[in-house]
Write a protein that holds these residues in place. Structure first.
Motif, PDB file in Angstrom:
ATOM      1  N   MET A 251      81.177 132.333  36.190  1.00 42.43           N
ATOM      2  CA  MET A 251      82.630 132.097  36.152  1.00 42.43           C
ATOM      3  C   MET A 251      83.398 133.019  37.094  1.00 42.43           C
ATOM      4  O   MET A 251      84.562 133.335  36.864  1.00 42.43           O
TER       5      MET A 251
ATOM      6  N   GLY B  30      86.987 126.498  36.188  1.00 42.08           N
ATOM      7  CA  GLY B  30      88.005 125.437  36.157  1.00 42.08           C
ATOM      8  C   GLY B  30      87.408 124.169  36.732  1.00 42.08           C
ATOM      9  O   GLY B  30      86.850 124.207  37.833  1.00 42.08           O
TER      10      GLY B  30
ATOM     11  N   ASN C 156      93.193 128.020  31.406  1.00 42.98           N
ATOM     12  CA  ASN C 156      93.789 128.114  32.748  1.00 42.98           C
ATOM     13  C   ASN C 156      93.518 126.849  33.529  1.00 42.98           C
ATOM     14  O   ASN C 156      92.417 126.669  34.071  1.00 42.98           O
TER      15      ASN C 156
ATOM     16  N   THR D 148      91.894 125.244  40.407  1.00 51.17           N
ATOM     17  CA  THR D 148      92.023 124.056  41.281  1.00 51.17           C
ATOM     18  C   THR D 148      92.223 124.500  42.730  1.00 51.17           C
ATOM     19  O   THR D 148      92.026 125.665  43.057  1.00 51.17           O
TER      20      THR D 148
ATOM     21  N   THR E 255      96.732 121.702  37.467  1.00 57.81           N
ATOM     22  CA  THR E 255      97.065 120.399  36.884  1.00 57.81           C
ATOM     23  C   THR E 255      98.202 120.594  35.877  1.00 57.81           C
ATOM     24  O   THR E 255      99.345 120.285  36.156  1.00 57.81           O
TER      25      THR E 255
ATOM     26  N   LYS F 291      88.845 123.275  27.083  1.00 62.43           N
ATOM     27  CA  LYS F 291      88.465 124.592  26.571  1.00 62.43           C
ATOM     28  C   LYS F 291      88.567 124.683  25.054  1.00 62.43           C
ATOM     29  O   LYS F 291      89.502 124.145  24.449  1.00 62.43           O
TER      30      LYS F 291
HETATM   31  C1  LIG Z   1      92.303 122.145  35.617  1.00 65.45           C
HETATM   32  S1  LIG Z   1      91.563 122.078  34.089  1.00 65.45           S
HETATM   33  C2  LIG Z   1      90.453 123.406  34.096  1.00 65.45           C
HETATM   34  C3  LIG Z   1      89.685 123.504  32.797  1.00 65.45           C
HETATM   35  O1  LIG Z   1      88.504 124.262  33.034  1.00 65.45           O
HETATM   36  C4  LIG Z   1      88.498 125.368  32.138  1.00 65.45           C
HETATM   37  O2  LIG Z   1      87.207 125.692  31.696  1.00 65.45           O
HETATM   38  P1  LIG Z   1      86.444 127.009  32.304  1.00 65.45           P
HETATM   39  O3  LIG Z   1      87.463 128.106  32.406  1.00 65.45           O
HETATM   40  O4  LIG Z   1      85.358 127.290  31.287  1.00 65.45           O
HETATM   41  O5  LIG Z   1      85.888 126.574  33.625  1.00 65.45           O
HETATM   42  C5  LIG Z   1      89.347 124.896  30.985  1.00 65.45           C
HETATM   43  O6  LIG Z   1      88.660 124.027  30.153  1.00 65.45           O
HETATM   44  C6  LIG Z   1      90.465 124.223  31.728  1.00 65.45           C
HETATM   45  O7  LIG Z   1      91.244 123.397  30.948  1.00 65.45           O
END
Ligand SMILES: CSC[C@H]1O[C@H](OP(=O)(O)O)[C@H](O)[C@@H]1O
Length: 338
Positions: free
Chosen positions: A41, A45, A149, A155, A160, A238
């Motif tokens: 990570m 996102g 996030n 992004t 978004t 998330k």
């Molecule tokens: C633009 S939505 C991004 C989405 O991804 C995140 O997950 P992670 O931080 O584990 O990659 C989270 O679910 C966000 O809503």
């Protein structure tokens, strides 16, 4: 604040595990290390993961030395495919770049870099379009709750679910955002960080404070991003999104999911069939030092109010009673008779 940039075989990622204490950009020239950056990570996102994987394949093509080029490329794609399972953008982007691979390394490198750049630019346009749609809700004195996030860090550009905030802020609209910190990886703290960097009025809250804000009537709407939308409209996002949706439903607060079309997976009937990533226990057992540096805008109530309607029973030393006025009156009047 750019999460991702690419130039002539060098992919540069803003290390999100170092934020907000340090702004560290890491440059990658090996697809294996890019795969690990996704797994750890460093970049995260759903859309950002897809874009990163696409550029990771281009970087992998440049690593080719001998033997079957196509077999080499299949190994590169396979490795990037097996990083994080839930965000469908990763798999969608890999399918896109897979389609431009030929037997010719030089030709393929150029095609891959063009395709990855195209995916990046399409995501920028999607961010803007989603922002325009949601911006209609962002009026003076409105206040929003956001989770995790789905922003610039997740992004290519405006994000978004955060896109309407950036657009409305640019137009001078006066609104508030409450960002749930989003245990355990605290991506919501990253949202507070990025919005505060842009001068947006953002307050960071613990995840468990969201219900109180809705109960107080302080929230106009909840905005969230997503990682995959199933054919029946179920959304995977998330952890912590489901309770937020339940709470918003209870308090009649509108709940919006910002979902780019690459995040839809029509091969999946319903949300139950979407693979849910499980991450290492230490993410929960070892607290990250958050210390988000935003100007003191923290709302940290020590107590909150749960309406009786939500209580199944009140259990006393004399047994369980219904949470009603009559039952409590009866309990104490029984005491007086003795
Ligand atoms: C633009 S939505 C991004 C989405 O991804 C995140 O997950 P992670 O931080 O584990 O990659 C989270 O679910 C966000 O809503």
């Amino acid at each position: 604040m750019k999460a991702i940039s690419y130039k002539e075989g060098q992919l540069t990622l803003l290390d999100q595990t170092a934020l907000p204490h340090q702004t560290v950009y890491r440059t990658y020239t090996e697809h294996e290390k890019i795969a690990r950056a996704i797994e750890d990570m460093v970049v995260r996102g759903a859309p950002a993961i897809g874009i990163t994987a696409a550029y990771g394949v281009a970087v992998g093509a440049r690593e080719y030395q001998r033997g079957s080029f196509r077999e080499h490329m299949m190994r590169v794609i396979e490795r990037l495919q097996h990083t994080r399972p839930t965000a469908v953008n990763l798999h969608w982007a890999l399918r896109r770049v897979h389609a431009v691979i030929t037997e010719n390394p030089a030709e393929t490198i150029q095609a891959l870099e063009e395709e990855a750049a195209q995916i990046f630019q399409e995501d920028q346009a999607i961010n803007l379009a989603i922002g325009q749609h949601l911006k209609r809700l962002v009026t003076d004195s409105s206040a929003f709750l956001i989770h995790c996030n789905p922003g610039r860090l997740a992004t290519s550009d405006y994000g978004t679910a955060t896109a309407p905030f950036y657009l409305a802020h640019e137009e001078g609209t006066q609104f508030k955002v409450y960002s749930g910190e989003t245990r355990p990886r605290l991506q919501g703290a990253l949202t507070a960080y990025e919005l505060s960097q842009a001068g947006i009025d953002v307050t960071i809250i613990t995840d468990s404070t969201a219900a109180t804000l809705m109960q107080q009537g302080k929230i106009t709407a909840v905005f969230v991003g997503c990682d995959r939308v199933a054919a029946n409209g179920d959304v995977v996002n998330k952890i912590g999104t489901l309770p937020l949706a339940i709470t918003a439903h209870y308090f009649n607060v509108p709940f919006y999911v910002a979902a780019p079309t690459p995040t839809f997976d029509l091969s999946i009937e319903d949300g139950g069939a979407i693979p849910i990533e499980e991450r290492h226990a230490t993410e929960v057992t070892h607290l990250r030092d958050q210390a988000v540096t935003i100007e003191g805008a923290v709302y940290n109530p020590a107590f909150d109010i749960t309406p009786a309607a939500l209580i199944t029973a009140i259990v006393t030393e004399q047994g369980a009673i219904e949470p009603t006025y009559e039952a409590i009156q009866n309990l104490f009047s029984k005491g007086e008779k003795q």
